[in-house]
Design an enzyme around this catalytic site. Structure first.
Site, PDB file in Angstrom:
ATOM      1  CG  HIS A 116      -1.356   6.279  -2.457  1.00 56.15           C
ATOM      2  ND1 HIS A 116      -2.356   6.028  -2.977  1.00 56.15           N
ATOM      3  CD2 HIS A 116      -1.472   5.957  -0.963  1.00 56.15           C
ATOM      4  CE1 HIS A 116      -3.208   5.691  -2.380  1.00 56.15           C
ATOM      5  NE2 HIS A 116      -2.769   5.334  -1.233  1.00 56.15           N
ATOM      6  CG  HIS A 168      -1.836   1.012   1.312  1.00 52.33           C
ATOM      7  ND1 HIS A 168      -2.943   1.054   1.974  1.00 52.33           N
ATOM      8  CD2 HIS A 168      -1.979   2.272   0.759  1.00 52.33           C
ATOM      9  CE1 HIS A 168      -3.764   2.300   1.971  1.00 52.33           C
ATOM     10  NE2 HIS A 168      -3.141   2.919   1.371  1.00 52.33           N
ATOM     11  CD  GLU A 211      -7.621   6.626   4.873  1.00 50.46           C
ATOM     12  OE1 GLU A 211      -8.018   6.500   3.851  1.00 50.46           O
ATOM     13  OE2 GLU A 211      -6.406   6.967   4.899  1.00 50.46           O
ATOM     14  CG  HIS A 216      -7.447   3.581  -0.086  1.00 48.37           C
ATOM     15  ND1 HIS A 216      -6.936   3.168  -1.175  1.00 48.37           N
ATOM     16  CD2 HIS A 216      -6.748   4.190   0.705  1.00 48.37           C
ATOM     17  CE1 HIS A 216      -5.494   3.417  -1.178  1.00 48.37           C
ATOM     18  NE2 HIS A 216      -5.508   4.316  -0.155  1.00 48.37           N
ATOM     19  CG  ASP A 221      -1.466   5.706   3.065  1.00 48.68           C
ATOM     20  OD1 ASP A 221      -1.915   5.494   1.904  1.00 48.68           O
ATOM     21  OD2 ASP A 221      -2.618   5.984   3.924  1.00 48.68           O
ATOM     22  CG  ASP A 222       0.102   8.861   0.821  1.00 51.62           C
ATOM     23  OD1 ASP A 222       0.280   8.972  -0.468  1.00 51.62           O
ATOM     24  OD2 ASP A 222      -0.990   8.577   1.407  1.00 51.62           O
TER      25      ASP A 222
HETATM   26  N1  ADE Z   1      -4.538   8.966  -1.673  1.00 58.81           N
HETATM   27  C1  ADE Z   1      -3.260   9.042  -1.330  1.00 58.81           C
HETATM   28  N2  ADE Z   1      -3.231   8.738   0.093  1.00 58.81           N
HETATM   29  C2  ADE Z   1      -4.471   8.121   0.420  1.00 58.81           C
HETATM   30  C3  ADE Z   1      -5.153   7.780   1.588  1.00 58.81           C
HETATM   31  N3  ADE Z   1      -4.352   7.560   2.668  1.00 58.81           N
HETATM   32  N4  ADE Z   1      -6.438   7.573   1.379  1.00 58.81           N
HETATM   33  C4  ADE Z   1      -7.316   7.915   0.334  1.00 58.81           C
HETATM   34  N5  ADE Z   1      -6.545   8.357  -0.858  1.00 58.81           N
HETATM   35  C5  ADE Z   1      -5.352   8.305  -0.625  1.00 58.81           C
HETATM   36 ZN    ZN Z   2      -3.652   4.963   0.699  1.00 61.66          ZN
END
Ligand code: ADE
Ligand code: ZN
Length: 337
Positions: free
Chosen positions: A16, A14, A197, A194, A275-276
Site C-alpha cells: 500500500h 502487496h 488476514e 485481501h 504491506d505497509d
Molecule cells: N490497508 C492498508 N494495509 C492494510 C492491511 N494490512 N489490511 C487491510 N487493509 C489495509
Molecule cells: Zn495489505
C-alpha cells in the site's frame, strides 16, 4: 554480530503506497502543507506504532494521510518507496493506492493518481524497478461508492492494471462487492482481494468463487480449512504473505509461529511482501531476513519465494522472463546442490 543474508531479486505484489509514509516524511509533508500533527516529533509518532489489531493500525494509517495534499506529495512518497524498494532487491512492484481514503478528505482523484503515476511512468529507468498500479477499494465503505470511483478511474483513463479490496476485513465479506469486481473484470482489469488476514476461510472462498480474484492478499487463515488449501494448491492461486505485518497486527503471535513453512510444505503459491512497511518494521528485505532468522528459511526457499513472486505478477512475458532469469542466476550462485 549477525551474518548478512544474501537476498534474491524479487517482485513485491502487496504494497500500500500510503503505508510507506515514514514518520520523517509525515513531518516533512505536514510542515510543507501547514498541517498540525498531534505528535511532537517523528520519534513520538513512531512510539504509537504498537497495534492491537488491524483496526487500530487503520485508524493511524488513515489519520496520517492528512499530510498528502498535492500531487507532489504523492510523488515524493512514491519516490521514497522506490528508492528503498530498489535497495531491498525489489525489481518489480505492483502498488496499491486507496483512492476513496483521499476522496473522503476532499483530495481529487487526479491529484492522487497523477502524483503517483508521474513517478511510476519512469520507475524502471530511474530506480530499476518496473511498476504497475492497483486501485484498492475500501470494504468498510458502500459498494455504490466504489462503483462510482471505478467509473471515474475508467473515465479519466487512470493507468491502473487492476483493483483490490482492503481495509477492515471482519464483517465486510467479499460477497458485498460482486458487482464491483464484475465491472472491473469486464473493463479488462486484474482482480486481487485481501482475505483471511483476520477474516475466516469463507472470505477466501468468496473471493475465489464470487469475485474471481487472480490473487489473494494475505490468506494466512486459509490454513484452517483443508478443502480451501486443496483448492488453492490445485489452482496455484498466488498468495501475498506479509510476515512482519501479521506479527505487528497480531494475526500471529510471533514470527516463529508464522504458518509460512506449513504453507510452503502444502505446495501453496506463496510470495513475500511488506504491506505497509513504514508501520510494520520493514521492507521486503527486512521481512525476508526476519524469516531466515526466525524460521530458518534456506536460500532454496528464498529462490522459490522470489520465483513465485515473479510468476504471480501481472508483468508482460518479456520482463517476466528477464526477472525469472535474474532469480535463477541468484539461485545458481547461492544454493549449494
Ligand atoms: N490497508 C492498508 N494495509 C492494510 C492491511 N494490512 N489490511 C487491510 N487493509 C489495509
Ligand atoms: Zn495489505
Amino acid at each position: 554480530m549477525t551474518t548478512p543474508v544474501l537476498l534474491p531479486p524479487t517482485a513485491e505484489l502487496h504494497l500500500h503506497i500510503e503505508g510507506t509514509l515514514e514518520p520523517d516524511l509525515v513531518f516533512r509533508l505536514a510542515a510543507r502543507n501547514g498541517i498540525d500533527l498531534p505528535y511532537a516529533s517523528p520519534a513520538e509518532l513512531l512510539e504509537r506504532y504498537t497495534f492491537a489489531d488491524l483496526q487500530s493500525f487503520l485508524d493511524l494509517y488513515y489519520a496520517n494521510m492528512a499530510v498528502l495534499q498535492t500531487a507532489e506529495d504523492f510523488a515524493d512518497m512514491t519516490r521514497a518507496y522506490l528508492a528503498r524498494a530498489a535497495a531491498a532487491g525489489v525489481r518489480h512492484a505492483e502498488i496499491m493506492v486507496d483512492p476513496q481514503a483521499h476522496l473522503a478528505r476532499g483530495i481529487p482523484l487526479a491529484t492522487c493518481i497523477d502524483g503517483i503515476a508521474s513517478v511510476l511512468r519512469t520507475s524502471e529507468a530511474d530506480y530499476g524497478v518496473s511498476t504497475s498500479l492497483i486501485a484498492a477499494f475500501l470494504r468498510d465503505r458502500p459498494q455504490e461508492e466504489a462503483l462510482q470511483v471505478l467509473d471515474d478511474l475508467l473515465s479519466m483513463d487512470a493507468p491502473i492494471i487492476g483493483i483490490g479490496l482492503d481495509s477492515a476485513e471482519v464483517g465486510n465479506p467479499p460477497s458485498g462487492f460482486v458487482a464491483l469486481f464484475a465491472r472491473a473484470r469486464a473493463a479488462g482489469l486484474r482482480c486481487v482481494a485481501h482475505a483471511c488476514e483476520e477474516g475466516p476461510p469463507s472470505y477466501a472462498w468468496e473471493a475465489l468463487d464470487l469475485l474471481h480474484v487472480d490473487r489473494i492478499d494475505h490468506g494466512i487463515r486459509c490454513m484452517e480449512d483443508d478443502a480451501l488449501v486443496a483448492r488453492l494448491v490445485r489452482d496455484q492461486v498466488p498468495m501475498t504473505i506479509c510476515p512482519l505485518s501479521n506479527v505487528r497486527l497480531r494475526a500471529v503471535d510471533t514470527l516463529a509461529e508464522h504458518p509460512l513453512p506449513q504453507m510452503l510444505d502444502a505446495g501453496l503459491n506463496v510470495t513475500i511482501s511488506s504491506d505497509d512497511p513504514a508501520y510494520f518494521g520493514g521492507y521486503v528485505d527486512d521481512n525476508l531476513r526476519a524469516l531466515v532468522a526466525s524460521l530458518g528459511l534456506t536460500a532454496d526457499d528464498l529462490a522459490r519465494l522470489a520465483t513465485n513472486s515473479v510468476r504471480s505478477s501481472f508483468l508482460t512475458d518479456d520482463r517476466r522472463q528477464v526477472l525469472l532469469a535474474e532469480v535463477e542466476r541468484w539461485r545458481d550462485g547461492t544454493v549449494e546442490e
